[in-house]
Design an enzyme around this catalytic site. Structure first.
Site, short mmCIF file in Angstrom:
data_model
loop_
_atom_site.label_atom_id
_atom_site.label_comp_id
_atom_site.label_asym_id
_atom_site.label_seq_id
_atom_site.Cartn_x
_atom_site.Cartn_y
_atom_site.Cartn_z
N ARG A 33 25.19 15.23 0.13
CA ARG A 33 24.40 15.26 -1.11
C ARG A 33 23.93 13.88 -1.55
O ARG A 33 22.77 13.70 -1.91
CB ARG A 33 25.18 15.93 -2.24
CG ARG A 33 25.32 17.44 -2.06
CD ARG A 33 26.20 18.04 -3.13
NE ARG A 33 27.54 17.45 -3.00
CZ ARG A 33 28.46 17.45 -3.94
NH1 ARG A 33 28.21 17.99 -5.11
NH2 ARG A 33 29.64 16.92 -3.74
N ASN A 51 26.17 21.46 -3.83
CA ASN A 51 27.06 22.26 -2.98
C ASN A 51 27.15 23.66 -3.54
O ASN A 51 27.00 23.87 -4.75
CB ASN A 51 28.47 21.66 -2.95
CG ASN A 51 28.61 20.51 -1.98
OD1 ASN A 51 27.74 20.25 -1.16
ND2 ASN A 51 29.71 19.80 -2.10
#
Length: 108
Positions: A33, A51
């Site tokens: 990320r 996520n």
């Protein structure tokens, strides 16, 4: 990759595309990320990454087709420790208020 100096991510005719992707593999716990945020900001797209509790990483991207294609390539590789096994792509509805930048969102 050099950062794009502006966030005008429209196409020459003013259109902004919006794509959504779900990425599967070893993509959680490997910096995916944070690296995605850096790559997206460098390319100049807006949107978000997060996520998912089911193990996928979810991304929404807004930008020109060229910007989105650059991100599509990056998402397939990810950062060095990631192992991308599957990416599910689909067109997405643009958010009512386009994001001013690319951000990391909490797990969903």
């Amino acid at each position: 990759m050099e950062p794009v100096p502006t966030h005008d991510n429209s196409t020459p005719d003013g259109r902004v595309e919006c794509w959504s992707a779900r990425i599967r593999g070893r993509v959680q716990g490997v910096g995916y990320r944070d690296a995605c945020v850096q790559a997206a900001r460098a390319v100049g797209v807006t949107g978000w990454v997060r996520n998912r509790k089911d193990g996928w990483v979810e991304v929404q991207l807004q930008g020109s087709v060229d910007q989105l294609l650059a991100m599509r390539c990056w998402l397939g590789d990810g950062p060095p420790l990631a192992e991308v096994r599957n990416i599910a792509w689909q067109p997405a509805e643009a958010e009512m208020t386009p994001a001013a930048a690319f951000e990391r969102r909490p797990t969903a």
